[in-house]
Design a protein around this motif. Structure first.
Motif, PDB file in Angstrom:
ATOM      1  N   ALA A  13       0.167   7.461 -30.639  1.00  0.00           N
ATOM      2  CA  ALA A  13      -0.535   6.415 -31.378  1.00  0.00           C
ATOM      3  C   ALA A  13      -1.136   5.384 -30.438  1.00  0.00           C
ATOM      4  CB  ALA A  13       0.433   5.733 -32.349  1.00  0.00           C
ATOM      5  N   VAL A  14      -0.447   5.113 -29.321  1.00  0.00           N
ATOM      6  CA  VAL A  14      -0.962   4.149 -28.354  1.00  0.00           C
ATOM      7  C   VAL A  14      -2.158   4.715 -27.603  1.00  0.00           C
ATOM      8  CG1 VAL A  14      -0.422   2.826 -26.278  1.00  0.00           C
ATOM      9  CG2 VAL A  14       1.251   2.996 -28.122  1.00  0.00           C
ATOM     10  N   SER A  28     -10.377   4.197 -25.259  1.00  0.00           N
ATOM     11  CA  SER A  28     -10.647   3.109 -24.324  1.00  0.00           C
ATOM     12  C   SER A  28      -9.413   2.659 -23.549  1.00  0.00           C
ATOM     13  CB  SER A  28     -11.245   1.912 -25.061  1.00  0.00           C
ATOM     14  OG  SER A  28     -10.340   1.411 -26.031  1.00  0.00           O
ATOM     15  N   ILE A  29      -8.277   3.309 -23.775  1.00  0.00           N
ATOM     16  CA  ILE A  29      -7.058   2.933 -23.064  1.00  0.00           C
ATOM     17  C   ILE A  29      -7.220   3.134 -21.556  1.00  0.00           C
ATOM     18  CG2 ILE A  29      -4.673   3.646 -22.637  1.00  0.00           C
ATOM     19  CD1 ILE A  29      -4.891   1.854 -24.987  1.00  0.00           C
ATOM     20  N   MET A  79      -4.329  -6.556 -23.632  1.00  0.00           N
ATOM     21  CA  MET A  79      -5.124  -6.956 -24.784  1.00  0.00           C
ATOM     22  C   MET A  79      -5.363  -5.771 -25.713  1.00  0.00           C
ATOM     23  SD  MET A  79      -6.452  -9.592 -26.172  1.00  0.00           S
ATOM     24  CE  MET A  79      -7.574  -9.983 -27.510  1.00  0.00           C
ATOM     25  N   LYS A  80      -5.606  -4.612 -25.140  1.00  0.00           N
ATOM     26  CA  LYS A  80      -5.827  -3.419 -25.951  1.00  0.00           C
ATOM     27  C   LYS A  80      -4.560  -3.042 -26.723  1.00  0.00           C
ATOM     28  CE  LYS A  80      -9.047  -1.551 -26.100  1.00  0.00           C
ATOM     29  NZ  LYS A  80     -10.180  -1.618 -27.058  1.00  0.00           N
ATOM     30  N   LEU A  81      -3.413  -3.117 -26.070  1.00  0.00           N
ATOM     31  CA  LEU A  81      -2.161  -2.814 -26.751  1.00  0.00           C
ATOM     32  C   LEU A  81      -1.830  -3.867 -27.796  1.00  0.00           C
ATOM     33  CD1 LEU A  81       0.014  -1.581 -23.749  1.00  0.00           C
ATOM     34  CD2 LEU A  81      -1.301  -0.233 -25.386  1.00  0.00           C
ATOM     35  N   TYR A  82      -2.208  -5.104 -27.522  1.00  0.00           N
ATOM     36  CA  TYR A  82      -2.029  -6.167 -28.515  1.00  0.00           C
ATOM     37  C   TYR A  82      -2.838  -5.843 -29.774  1.00  0.00           C
ATOM     38  CZ  TYR A  82      -2.795 -10.711 -30.747  1.00  0.00           C
ATOM     39  OH  TYR A  82      -2.913 -11.738 -31.650  1.00  0.00           O
ATOM     40  N   ALA A  92       6.877   1.322 -27.839  1.00  0.00           N
ATOM     41  CA  ALA A  92       6.134   2.112 -26.855  1.00  0.00           C
ATOM     42  C   ALA A  92       5.237   1.229 -25.995  1.00  0.00           C
ATOM     43  CB  ALA A  92       5.300   3.186 -27.563  1.00  0.00           C
ATOM     44  N   THR A  93       4.625   0.217 -26.603  1.00  0.00           N
ATOM     45  CA  THR A  93       3.782  -0.699 -25.827  1.00  0.00           C
ATOM     46  C   THR A  93       4.612  -1.500 -24.824  1.00  0.00           C
ATOM     47  OG1 THR A  93       4.000  -2.401 -27.532  1.00  0.00           O
ATOM     48  CG2 THR A  93       2.091  -0.930 -27.666  1.00  0.00           C
ATOM     49  N   ILE A  94       5.828  -1.870 -25.195  1.00  0.00           N
ATOM     50  CA  ILE A  94       6.703  -2.589 -24.265  1.00  0.00           C
ATOM     51  C   ILE A  94       7.007  -1.729 -23.049  1.00  0.00           C
ATOM     52  CG2 ILE A  94       9.023  -3.545 -23.983  1.00  0.00           C
ATOM     53  CD1 ILE A  94       8.930  -4.409 -26.895  1.00  0.00           C
TER      54      ILE A  94
END
Length: 290
Positions: free
Chosen positions: A62-63, A68-69, A226-229, A259-261
């Protein structure tokens, strides 16, 4: 005998305390990491997860589903590397100059620098300054405003003062100028202090997303944070829009957050051991025999 007993008692107490401190740190960290690999069904069960009943990579899919990641990761790495190098070098130059007692106006410069540690212009004046400098929607908005930290200048300035004057005098007798002395003597001898500053500044640069939120609207310049935010906000929005707010949707959102952490923390965890060897003291021992 008394001293040996006291030493053993102190060692036992010290080791026990450090082991408890290690457990307090590692157990929540393990829970976050392993929960990020758990499925929504496993997260829905709640409670502490030592090992998930069902492993899944859906949270990481999902992340990374956003194309654009990769671009955001490159921006984060570029701004962190360039920002750390320029910040440390610029602070070292200022600290080297202010460490000399014969510099004119030195007390005035130090006083002005200390004032900036306690007072700032505020968010709106800073925004107007950034706008007037033409740094809005520019990659250099990550670099130029973060060039100087007078706190780091003070650390390096005091470190430079401890460098034996004999080294500088001998180099100048051999014909070296100030730049040669700075680059060939002071920089190598100050690597422990510079590595420490680089580590803290690198963590700050890597985790920073407020600069992007305030000064950047071009998504091509968005860093990874910012993207993960945005991914977290979107997942929470989808959860709120879901009729009834099912548990599966809520736990899926929690899995994405975990997962973002892990993704944002992993690079710092990998880089830290590489810089740890510079944190030792006494690097200058034996440099000069007097």
């Amino acid at each position: 005998m008394r001293r040996d007993w006291d030493s053993r008692l102190f060692d036992t107490f010290n080791i026990t305390l450090l082991m408890l401190f290690m457990v307090v740190i590692l157990v929540p960290l393990w829970n976050v990491v392993i929960s990020s690999f758990s499925s929504s069904r496993a997260l829905a069960e709640g409670g502490f997860i030592f090992w998930p009943s069902e492993l899944s990579l859906e949270n990481y899919r999902a992340v990374f589903r956003d194309d654009s990641i990769g671009q955001s990761f490159f921006i984060s790495v570029a701004k962190t590397v360039i920002g750390v190098v320029t910040h440390v070098f610029f602070c070292a130059m200022v600290g080297y100059g202010l460490s000399k007692s014969n510099v004119r106006g030195r007390k005035f410069y130090v006083t002005m620098g200390v004032i900036t540690m306690f007072f700032s212009g505020g968010m709106i004046p800073t925004y107007l300054l950034i706008k007037s400098l033409g740094l809005l929607n520019s990659f250099w908005v990550y670099i130029i405003p973060a060039l100087l930290s007078f706190y780091d200048v003070i650390i390096l300035m005091n470190f430079f003062r401890n460098v034996p004057g004999s080294l500088e005098e001998s180099a100048k007798i051999d014909g070296a100028g100030d730049w040669r002395v700075f680059l060939s003597i002071f920089i190598p001898l100050s690597m422990p202090a510079m590595a420490t500053i680089a580590m803290f500044n690198g963590v700050s640069q890597w985790n920073d997303f407020m600069t992007t939120k305030l000064y950047v609207t071009n998504e091509a310049l968005y860093p990874l944070q910012m993207k993960l935010y945005e991914i977290i906000v979107q997942s929470q929005t989808q959860s709120m829009q879901n009729i009834g707010g099912s548990v599966v949707i809520e736990t899926a959102t929690k899995g994405v957050q975990l997962a973002t952490i892990v993704i944002t923390t992993l690079p710092i965890v990998v880089i830290y051991p590489l810089l740890q060897r510079y944190f030792i003291s006494g690097m200058m021992l034996g440099a000069v025999k007097e």
